[in-house]
Design a protein around this motif. Structure first.
Motif, PDB file in Angstrom:
ATOM      1  N   GLU A   1       0.998  -0.949  -0.035  1.00  0.00           N
ATOM      2  CA  GLU A   1       0.299  -0.119  -0.293  1.00  0.00           C
ATOM      3  C   GLU A   1       0.562   1.188  -0.553  1.00  0.00           C
ATOM      4  O   GLU A   1       0.661   2.205   0.126  1.00  0.00           O
ATOM      5  CB  GLU A   1      -1.268  -0.244   0.960  1.00  0.00           C
ATOM      6  CG  GLU A   1      -1.859  -0.892   1.256  1.00  0.00           C
ATOM      7  CD  GLU A   1      -2.749  -1.560   2.710  1.00  0.00           C
ATOM      8  OE1 GLU A   1      -2.394  -0.760   3.712  1.00  0.00           O
ATOM      9  OE2 GLU A   1      -3.076  -2.729   2.443  1.00  0.00           O
ATOM     10  N   GLY A   2       2.195   0.741  -0.140  1.00  0.00           N
ATOM     11  CA  GLY A   2       3.235   1.993  -0.006  1.00  0.00           C
ATOM     12  C   GLY A   2       3.062   3.407   1.326  1.00  0.00           C
ATOM     13  O   GLY A   2       2.756   3.968   1.563  1.00  0.00           O
ATOM     14  N   ALA A   3       2.408   2.261   2.425  1.00  0.00           N
ATOM     15  CA  ALA A   3       2.186   3.283   4.352  1.00  0.00           C
ATOM     16  C   ALA A   3       3.594   3.378   4.560  1.00  0.00           C
ATOM     17  O   ALA A   3       3.728   2.184   5.536  1.00  0.00           O
ATOM     18  CB  ALA A   3       1.504   2.157   4.643  1.00  0.00           C
ATOM     19  N   SER A   4       4.269   4.228   4.178  1.00  0.00           N
ATOM     20  CA  SER A   4       5.802   4.118   4.674  1.00  0.00           C
ATOM     21  C   SER A   4       5.581   5.118   6.443  1.00  0.00           C
ATOM     22  O   SER A   4       4.131   5.195   7.218  1.00  0.00           O
ATOM     23  CB  SER A   4       7.052   4.633   4.041  1.00  0.00           C
ATOM     24  OG  SER A   4       7.989   4.663   4.653  1.00  0.00           O
ATOM     25  N   GLY A   5       6.684   5.355   6.687  1.00  0.00           N
ATOM     26  CA  GLY A   5       6.292   6.164   8.272  1.00  0.00           C
ATOM     27  C   GLY A   5       7.389   5.238   8.931  1.00  0.00           C
ATOM     28  O   GLY A   5       8.153   4.104   9.067  1.00  0.00           O
ATOM     29  N   GLY A   6       7.130   5.895  10.273  1.00  0.00           N
ATOM     30  CA  GLY A   6       7.646   5.553  11.958  1.00  0.00           C
ATOM     31  C   GLY A   6       7.071   3.721  11.681  1.00  0.00           C
ATOM     32  O   GLY A   6       8.099   3.277  12.415  1.00  0.00           O
ATOM     33  N   ALA A   7       5.919   3.880  11.577  1.00  0.00           N
ATOM     34  CA  ALA A   7       5.836   2.239  11.538  1.00  0.00           C
ATOM     35  C   ALA A   7       6.847   0.768  10.675  1.00  0.00           C
ATOM     36  O   ALA A   7       7.513   0.617  11.413  1.00  0.00           O
ATOM     37  CB  ALA A   7       4.042   1.517  11.454  1.00  0.00           C
ATOM     38  N   LEU A   8       6.563   1.217  10.085  1.00  0.00           N
ATOM     39  CA  LEU A   8       7.524   0.563   8.983  1.00  0.00           C
ATOM     40  C   LEU A   8       9.059   0.775   9.134  1.00  0.00           C
ATOM     41  O   LEU A   8       9.348  -0.614   9.596  1.00  0.00           O
ATOM     42  CB  LEU A   8       7.400   0.509   7.388  1.00  0.00           C
ATOM     43  CG  LEU A   8       7.722   0.188   6.453  1.00  0.00           C
ATOM     44  CD1 LEU A   8       7.704  -0.868   6.795  1.00  0.00           C
ATOM     45  CD2 LEU A   8       7.332   0.633   4.638  1.00  0.00           C
ATOM     46  N   ALA A   9       9.284   1.607   9.639  1.00  0.00           N
ATOM     47  CA  ALA A   9      10.567   1.800  10.540  1.00  0.00           C
ATOM     48  C   ALA A   9      11.170   1.135  11.385  1.00  0.00           C
ATOM     49  O   ALA A   9      12.345   0.577  11.771  1.00  0.00           O
ATOM     50  CB  ALA A   9      11.233   3.209  10.090  1.00  0.00           C
ATOM     51  N   GLU A  10      10.726   1.401  11.644  1.00  0.00           N
ATOM     52  CA  GLU A  10      10.591  -0.364  12.914  1.00  0.00           C
ATOM     53  C   GLU A  10      10.524  -1.385  12.893  1.00  0.00           C
ATOM     54  O   GLU A  10      11.021  -2.279  14.029  1.00  0.00           O
ATOM     55  CB  GLU A  10       8.762   0.266  14.078  1.00  0.00           C
ATOM     56  CG  GLU A  10       8.802  -0.549  15.525  1.00  0.00           C
ATOM     57  CD  GLU A  10       8.316  -0.544  15.847  1.00  0.00           C
ATOM     58  OE1 GLU A  10       7.450  -1.499  17.154  1.00  0.00           O
ATOM     59  OE2 GLU A  10       6.720   0.845  16.132  1.00  0.00           O
ATOM     60  N   VAL A  11       9.601  -1.743  12.200  1.00  0.00           N
ATOM     61  CA  VAL A  11       9.307  -3.240  11.598  1.00  0.00           C
ATOM     62  C   VAL A  11      10.487  -3.665  11.417  1.00  0.00           C
ATOM     63  O   VAL A  11      11.587  -4.529  11.884  1.00  0.00           O
ATOM     64  CB  VAL A  11       8.656  -3.713   9.912  1.00  0.00           C
ATOM     65  CG1 VAL A  11       8.374  -4.250   9.803  1.00  0.00           C
ATOM     66  CG2 VAL A  11       6.870  -3.471  11.244  1.00  0.00           C
ATOM     67  N   ALA A  12      11.440  -2.062  10.233  1.00  0.00           N
ATOM     68  CA  ALA A  12      13.115  -2.363   9.290  1.00  0.00           C
ATOM     69  C   ALA A  12      14.049  -2.351  10.870  1.00  0.00           C
ATOM     70  O   ALA A  12      15.148  -3.552  10.606  1.00  0.00           O
ATOM     71  CB  ALA A  12      13.146  -1.233   8.769  1.00  0.00           C
ATOM     72  N   ARG A  13      13.648  -1.685  11.996  1.00  0.00           N
ATOM     73  CA  ARG A  13      15.228  -2.069  12.716  1.00  0.00           C
ATOM     74  C   ARG A  13      15.365  -3.247  13.183  1.00  0.00           C
ATOM     75  O   ARG A  13      15.668  -4.199  14.362  1.00  0.00           O
ATOM     76  CB  ARG A  13      15.044  -1.097  14.446  1.00  0.00           C
ATOM     77  CG  ARG A  13      15.058   0.608  13.268  1.00  0.00           C
ATOM     78  CD  ARG A  13      15.425   1.687  14.313  1.00  0.00           C
ATOM     79  NE  ARG A  13      13.868   1.666  14.504  1.00  0.00           N
ATOM     80  CZ  ARG A  13      13.423   3.376  14.359  1.00  0.00           C
ATOM     81  NH1 ARG A  13      13.695   3.187  13.563  1.00  0.00           N
ATOM     82  NH2 ARG A  13      11.417   3.406  14.697  1.00  0.00           N
ATOM     83  N   GLY A  14      13.623  -3.860  13.026  1.00  0.00           N
ATOM     84  CA  GLY A  14      13.561  -6.056  14.183  1.00  0.00           C
ATOM     85  C   GLY A  14      14.404  -6.648  13.492  1.00  0.00           C
ATOM     86  O   GLY A  14      14.709  -7.526  13.808  1.00  0.00           O
ATOM     87  N   PHE A  15      15.095  -6.284  12.335  1.00  0.00           N
ATOM     88  CA  PHE A  15      16.600  -6.959  11.147  1.00  0.00           C
ATOM     89  C   PHE A  15      16.836  -7.008  12.104  1.00  0.00           C
ATOM     90  O   PHE A  15      18.116  -6.492  11.780  1.00  0.00           O
ATOM     91  CB  PHE A  15      15.443  -7.353  10.308  1.00  0.00           C
ATOM     92  CG  PHE A  15      14.589  -6.870   9.206  1.00  0.00           C
ATOM     93  CD1 PHE A  15      14.390  -8.479   8.499  1.00  0.00           C
ATOM     94  CD2 PHE A  15      13.200  -6.865   9.646  1.00  0.00           C
ATOM     95  CE1 PHE A  15      12.782  -8.634   8.044  1.00  0.00           C
ATOM     96  CE2 PHE A  15      12.023  -7.188   8.878  1.00  0.00           C
ATOM     97  CZ  PHE A  15      11.817  -8.147   7.937  1.00  0.00           C
ATOM     98  N   GLU A  16      17.822  -7.829  13.225  1.00  0.00           N
ATOM     99  CA  GLU A  16      19.014  -7.661  13.117  1.00  0.00           C
ATOM    100  C   GLU A  16      19.710  -8.528  12.645  1.00  0.00           C
ATOM    101  O   GLU A  16      20.924  -7.492  12.821  1.00  0.00           O
ATOM    102  CB  GLU A  16      18.475  -8.836  15.031  1.00  0.00           C
ATOM    103  CG  GLU A  16      17.404  -8.230  15.648  1.00  0.00           C
ATOM    104  CD  GLU A  16      17.501  -9.147  16.596  1.00  0.00           C
ATOM    105  OE1 GLU A  16      18.731  -9.985  16.989  1.00  0.00           O
ATOM    106  OE2 GLU A  16      16.796  -9.065  17.968  1.00  0.00           O
TER     107      GLU A  16
END
Length: 266
Positions: free
Chosen positions: A48-63
């Protein structure tokens, strides 16, 4: 290779690095291999192209991936989710050479030295000395244990994981509903080294439940793939980067003196 006709949306301008990261991170995440347990959310947000803080938070979870993004970002003077940083990690490009060498070796030492035996860590250093860079393929070929398992005589399962976990490329032959037939090259093992085999036909997923990772693709397009998903449509420049970086990492790891670490590292 024959280039496809230009389309208005074919430019490499991917303004949002978090969305770009999600395109490539989702396929292993849905299998539970890496990242937080938020695969459906990740797919929906990317589609959906829904970026923002929530998606960035998910990305930081990829250790596994995040320290590479941090390292590349430091080298380039950019944020970890800057589009140029994310592109460099997944696809490659000229910036990789600037981020390798001693700085990359120090980064690996900070992350892995205390978790590996001396011989295991020396293998990672060996890979860097052989030209390895902070590309996703280095992590797949050099950090994960699959090449070591191949050298130990276990072939089929490790080879499949290595091939599917790397970012590979292929040309769309046809599209049928939510899947595409793609002609691509798979990894082969000759008993000593990994190399790319001849082009074969494969089926890859374009969408699931109406949700897609990639921008729209058509027969004739070159695309990137991760596991059994089409991640994105590639420009000729991106294609060149991915081919070159894959070759560099294959050579770096194949030239190592040691087997890969005996434990899968996240």
């Amino acid at each position: 290779m024959t280039q496809t006709a230009h389309r208005p949306d074919a430019a490499p301008a991917q303004a949002d690095g978090a969305l770009l990261f999600g395109r490539y991170a989702f396929p292993p995440n849905e299998r539970g291999y890496c990242g937080p347990d938020r695969a459906q959310e990740l797919l929906e947000r990317v589609s959906e192209g829904a970026s923002g803080g929530a998606l960035a938070e998910v990305a930081r979870g990829f250790e596994g991936a995040w320290p590479y993004l941090e390292h590349i970002g430091q080298c380039l003077g950019r944020a970890p989710l800057d589009a140029a940083v994310v592109t460099t990690y997944w696809l490659g490009g000229p910036a990789l050479a600037r981020c390798g060498g001693a700085a990359f070796a120090r980064s690996l030492e900070e992350r892995f030295r205390r978790r590996l035996s001396r011989e295991e860590f020396e293998r990672l250093e060996d890979g860097v000395r052989n030209g390895g860079t902070p590309h996703h393929s280095f992590h797949v070929f050099g950090v994960y244990p699959w090449v070591g398992l191949l050298r130990g005589g276990m072939t089929d399962a490790p080879l499949l994981v290595l091939d599917r976990c790397r970012i590979r490329w292929g040309r769309v032959v046809s599209i049928d509903g939510e899947t595409a037939v793609v002609r691509s090259r798979h990894l082969e093992w000759d008993g000593r080294r990994l190399h790319l085999g001849p082009r074969t036909l494969d089926t890859a997923r374009l969408r699931r439940g109406g949700h897609a990772l990639s921008r729209p693709v058509e027969p004739g397009d070159w695309v990137s793939l991760h596991w059994d998903w089409v991640c994105d449509r590639l420009t000729p420049q991106e294609m060149s980067w991915l081919v070159q970086s894959t070759s560099i990492e294959l050579e770096a790891v194949s030239s190592c003196r040691y087997s890969a670490p005996a434990t899968v590292l996240s």
